[in-house]
Design a protein around this motif. Structure first.
Motif, PDB file in Angstrom:
ATOM      1  N   ALA A   5      65.277  30.156  43.329  1.00  0.00           N
ATOM      2  CA  ALA A   5      64.320  28.878  44.070  1.00  0.00           C
ATOM      3  C   ALA A   5      62.895  29.102  44.045  1.00  0.00           C
ATOM      4  O   ALA A   5      62.108  28.454  43.762  1.00  0.00           O
ATOM      5  CB  ALA A   5      64.606  29.380  45.600  1.00  0.00           C
ATOM      6  N   ALA A   6      62.524  30.607  43.915  1.00  0.00           N
ATOM      7  CA  ALA A   6      60.863  30.844  43.758  1.00  0.00           C
ATOM      8  C   ALA A   6      60.563  30.516  42.383  1.00  0.00           C
ATOM      9  O   ALA A   6      59.673  29.814  42.057  1.00  0.00           O
ATOM     10  CB  ALA A   6      60.598  32.132  44.027  1.00  0.00           C
ATOM     11  N   ILE A   7      61.394  30.633  41.451  1.00  0.00           N
ATOM     12  CA  ILE A   7      61.123  30.255  40.004  1.00  0.00           C
ATOM     13  C   ILE A   7      60.813  28.965  39.928  1.00  0.00           C
ATOM     14  O   ILE A   7      59.991  28.389  39.352  1.00  0.00           O
ATOM     15  CB  ILE A   7      62.267  30.847  39.118  1.00  0.00           C
ATOM     16  N   ILE A   8      61.796  27.951  40.520  1.00  0.00           N
ATOM     17  CA  ILE A   8      61.797  26.614  40.499  1.00  0.00           C
ATOM     18  C   ILE A   8      60.470  25.959  41.274  1.00  0.00           C
ATOM     19  O   ILE A   8      59.834  25.239  40.671  1.00  0.00           O
ATOM     20  CB  ILE A   8      63.016  26.138  41.028  1.00  0.00           C
ATOM     21  N   ALA A   9      60.163  26.906  42.366  1.00  0.00           N
ATOM     22  CA  ALA A   9      58.910  26.360  43.046  1.00  0.00           C
ATOM     23  C   ALA A   9      57.759  26.555  42.189  1.00  0.00           C
ATOM     24  O   ALA A   9      56.753  25.812  42.296  1.00  0.00           O
ATOM     25  CB  ALA A   9      58.857  26.975  44.276  1.00  0.00           C
ATOM     26  N   ARG A  10      57.803  27.524  41.343  1.00  0.00           N
ATOM     27  CA  ARG A  10      56.806  27.710  40.444  1.00  0.00           C
ATOM     28  C   ARG A  10      56.647  27.036  39.091  1.00  0.00           C
ATOM     29  O   ARG A  10      55.765  27.047  38.085  1.00  0.00           O
ATOM     30  CB  ARG A  10      56.722  29.258  39.842  1.00  0.00           C
ATOM     31  N   GLY A  23      74.122  24.263  33.897  1.00  0.00           N
ATOM     32  CA  GLY A  23      73.042  23.344  33.867  1.00  0.00           C
ATOM     33  C   GLY A  23      71.576  24.091  33.817  1.00  0.00           C
ATOM     34  O   GLY A  23      71.834  25.265  34.122  1.00  0.00           O
ATOM     35  N   LEU A  24      70.757  23.438  33.280  1.00  0.00           N
ATOM     36  CA  LEU A  24      69.359  24.134  33.286  1.00  0.00           C
ATOM     37  C   LEU A  24      68.573  23.556  34.270  1.00  0.00           C
ATOM     38  O   LEU A  24      68.229  22.161  33.966  1.00  0.00           O
ATOM     39  CB  LEU A  24      68.868  24.341  31.699  1.00  0.00           C
ATOM     40  N   ALA A  25      68.386  24.066  35.209  1.00  0.00           N
ATOM     41  CA  ALA A  25      67.622  23.255  36.414  1.00  0.00           C
ATOM     42  C   ALA A  25      66.416  23.637  36.663  1.00  0.00           C
ATOM     43  O   ALA A  25      65.822  24.635  36.168  1.00  0.00           O
ATOM     44  CB  ALA A  25      68.562  23.891  37.766  1.00  0.00           C
ATOM     45  N   ALA A  26      65.655  22.425  37.047  1.00  0.00           N
ATOM     46  CA  ALA A  26      63.966  22.419  37.147  1.00  0.00           C
ATOM     47  C   ALA A  26      63.672  21.316  38.324  1.00  0.00           C
ATOM     48  O   ALA A  26      64.455  20.235  38.359  1.00  0.00           O
ATOM     49  CB  ALA A  26      63.321  22.367  35.889  1.00  0.00           C
ATOM     50  N   ASP A  27      62.756  21.281  38.949  1.00  0.00           N
ATOM     51  CA  ASP A  27      62.162  20.447  39.772  1.00  0.00           C
ATOM     52  C   ASP A  27      61.949  19.019  39.060  1.00  0.00           C
ATOM     53  O   ASP A  27      61.107  18.914  37.993  1.00  0.00           O
ATOM     54  CB  ASP A  27      60.933  20.799  40.446  1.00  0.00           C
ATOM     55  N   ALA A  28      62.762  18.122  39.475  1.00  0.00           N
ATOM     56  CA  ALA A  28      62.744  16.742  38.986  1.00  0.00           C
ATOM     57  C   ALA A  28      61.685  16.024  39.306  1.00  0.00           C
ATOM     58  O   ALA A  28      61.326  14.929  38.662  1.00  0.00           O
ATOM     59  CB  ALA A  28      64.046  16.058  39.410  1.00  0.00           C
ATOM     60  N   ARG A 151      64.072  32.200  26.312  1.00  0.00           N
ATOM     61  CA  ARG A 151      63.413  30.780  26.696  1.00  0.00           C
ATOM     62  C   ARG A 151      63.337  30.419  28.123  1.00  0.00           C
ATOM     63  O   ARG A 151      62.571  29.645  28.763  1.00  0.00           O
ATOM     64  CB  ARG A 151      64.084  29.748  26.048  1.00  0.00           C
ATOM     65  N   ILE A 152      64.124  31.127  28.949  1.00  0.00           N
ATOM     66  CA  ILE A 152      64.099  30.720  30.331  1.00  0.00           C
ATOM     67  C   ILE A 152      64.149  32.044  31.508  1.00  0.00           C
ATOM     68  O   ILE A 152      64.427  33.109  30.832  1.00  0.00           O
ATOM     69  CB  ILE A 152      65.429  30.051  30.884  1.00  0.00           C
ATOM     70  N   ALA A 153      63.794  31.651  32.670  1.00  0.00           N
ATOM     71  CA  ALA A 153      63.584  32.732  33.504  1.00  0.00           C
ATOM     72  C   ALA A 153      64.660  33.572  34.017  1.00  0.00           C
ATOM     73  O   ALA A 153      64.629  34.539  34.355  1.00  0.00           O
ATOM     74  CB  ALA A 153      62.609  32.389  34.498  1.00  0.00           C
ATOM     75  N   ALA A 154      65.757  32.951  34.230  1.00  0.00           N
ATOM     76  CA  ALA A 154      66.942  33.498  34.877  1.00  0.00           C
ATOM     77  C   ALA A 154      68.404  32.657  34.809  1.00  0.00           C
ATOM     78  O   ALA A 154      68.068  31.440  34.475  1.00  0.00           O
ATOM     79  CB  ALA A 154      66.584  33.619  36.669  1.00  0.00           C
ATOM     80  N   ILE A 155      69.217  33.410  34.963  1.00  0.00           N
ATOM     81  CA  ILE A 155      70.621  32.713  34.923  1.00  0.00           C
ATOM     82  C   ILE A 155      71.386  33.134  36.031  1.00  0.00           C
ATOM     83  O   ILE A 155      71.530  34.416  36.439  1.00  0.00           O
ATOM     84  CB  ILE A 155      71.223  33.356  33.701  1.00  0.00           C
ATOM     85  N   LEU A 156      71.907  32.220  36.908  1.00  0.00           N
ATOM     86  CA  LEU A 156      72.720  32.572  37.968  1.00  0.00           C
ATOM     87  C   LEU A 156      74.157  32.523  37.528  1.00  0.00           C
ATOM     88  O   LEU A 156      74.719  31.567  36.967  1.00  0.00           O
ATOM     89  CB  LEU A 156      72.805  31.475  39.185  1.00  0.00           C
ATOM     90  N   ASP A 157      74.766  33.592  37.400  1.00  0.00           N
ATOM     91  CA  ASP A 157      76.396  33.847  36.934  1.00  0.00           C
ATOM     92  C   ASP A 157      77.270  33.729  38.185  1.00  0.00           C
ATOM     93  O   ASP A 157      77.276  34.556  38.987  1.00  0.00           O
ATOM     94  CB  ASP A 157      76.255  35.311  36.442  1.00  0.00           C
ATOM     95  N   ASP A 158      78.233  32.747  38.144  1.00  0.00           N
ATOM     96  CA  ASP A 158      79.258  32.631  39.198  1.00  0.00           C
ATOM     97  C   ASP A 158      80.470  32.467  38.190  1.00  0.00           C
ATOM     98  O   ASP A 158      80.902  31.438  38.873  1.00  0.00           O
ATOM     99  CB  ASP A 158      78.814  31.397  40.029  1.00  0.00           C
TER     100      ASP A 158
END
Length: 297
Positions: A5-10, A23-28, A151-158
């Motif tokens: 969440a902090a990465i997306i906030a930045r 999916g590759l998520a970012a603030d829309a 290329r991306i900051a983090a991956i959530l593995d579930d």
């Protein structure tokens, strides 16, 4: 989740599992964040992004719903259904996310990780598949890592995605139109709406409409009944191979295994890939849509 969440906030991008694919998520609402998605994927900017929200009420703040859209939301949300609807003026969604169109592609996901990320960020999240544009979609964190590492900051593995193919997309900014087949069949959508769906138009109004898409690096031969020399064979039903989508001919199992099997085939020592015919009923239509686009060279 707090770190994501902090990465997306930045303004950063985070890979996150959904019930369809990762999916590759970012603030829309952040144009720079949306640009980061396009840059990480190498995605053409005329190809709009799907916006994910936590619930119907949040979706109605971004898009104009009619009775058809509410009926489908009531039946299939949260879940693997995306609707393309008129974009509500003043929604705050970055124009890059909608590719400058008057419509917006939107869905309410069912997966716990994406729902948790939506809750943690408090933002609508643009989230196309977490892979380099045009390549095989990711159904595991390892697929994301192989495609987007660095290329991306983090991956959530579930774990592995359940459905294994991208959401069904229905256009409702005019006559009800099937824009991309997916886990929810056209027949099921028609049963809710009470009308036959029109086919896709030539205009790119939603993800997954490019002719060449979902492609392995190796050439792919469709409707194969046996392997030729140098091919990695992906079987289905009675047709065996080096791998199989479903030994019992279960199309739901086949959809869940499709991209994972293509990743394994692409990583094999074989020079090319062959895949057995898939019966085109219901979700089989979505599987064949992905394979037809993957085979285009």
């Amino acid at each position: 989740m707090a770190n994501a969440a902090a990465i997306i906030a930045r303004g950063g991008c985070v890979a996150v599992p959904t019930e369809t694919v990762y999916g590759l998520a970012a603030d829309a609402t952040n144009a720079r964040a949306a640009a980061g998605i396009y840059a990480a994927k190498g995605r053409p900017s005329f190809n709009p992004l799907i916006v994910h929200v936590a619930e119907l009420a949040a979706a109605e703040r971004l898009a104009v719903f009619d009775d058809r859209a509410r009926a489908l939301a009531g039946r299939y949300w949260p879940g693997p259904l995306t609707m393309v609807l008129p974009h509500r003026e003043g929604s705050g969604i970055a124009s890059l996310v909608t590719a400058g169109l008057y419509t917006i592609a939107i869905r309410v996901p069912a997966h716990r990780a994406m729902q948790s990320l939506l809750a943690a960020t408090g933002k609508p999240l643009a989230a196309p598949s977490a892979n380099a544009s045009g390549t095989i979609s990711p159904t595991r964190a390892a697929h994301v890592r192989a495609s987007l590492d660095g290329r991306i900051a983090a991956i959530l593995d579930d774990g592995a995605s359940e459905a294994g193919i991208e959401s069904t997309i229905i256009g409702l900014a005019g006559p009800a139109r099937l824009l991309r087949p997916g886990p929810i069949s056209a027949r099921a959508i028609e049963a809710v709406l009470g009308v036959a769906l029109a086919g896709p138009s030539d205009a790119i109004t939603a993800p997954g409409q490019l002719a060449g898409h979902y492609a392995p690096r190796k050439s792919l031969r469709l409707n194969a009944t046996c392997a030729e020399q140098g091919e990695w064979m992906i079987g289905f039903g009675d047709i065996a191979g080096d791998d199989t989508l479903s030994a019992t001919g279960d199309r739901i199992e086949a959809a869940a295994r499709l991209f994972d099997a293509l990743h394994r085939a692409d990583a094999s020592a074989a020079a090319s890939i062959a895949i057995a015919p898939i019966t085109p009923d219901d979700i089989g239509a979505a599987i064949n849509d992905r394979l037809a686009r993957a085979a285009i060279r």
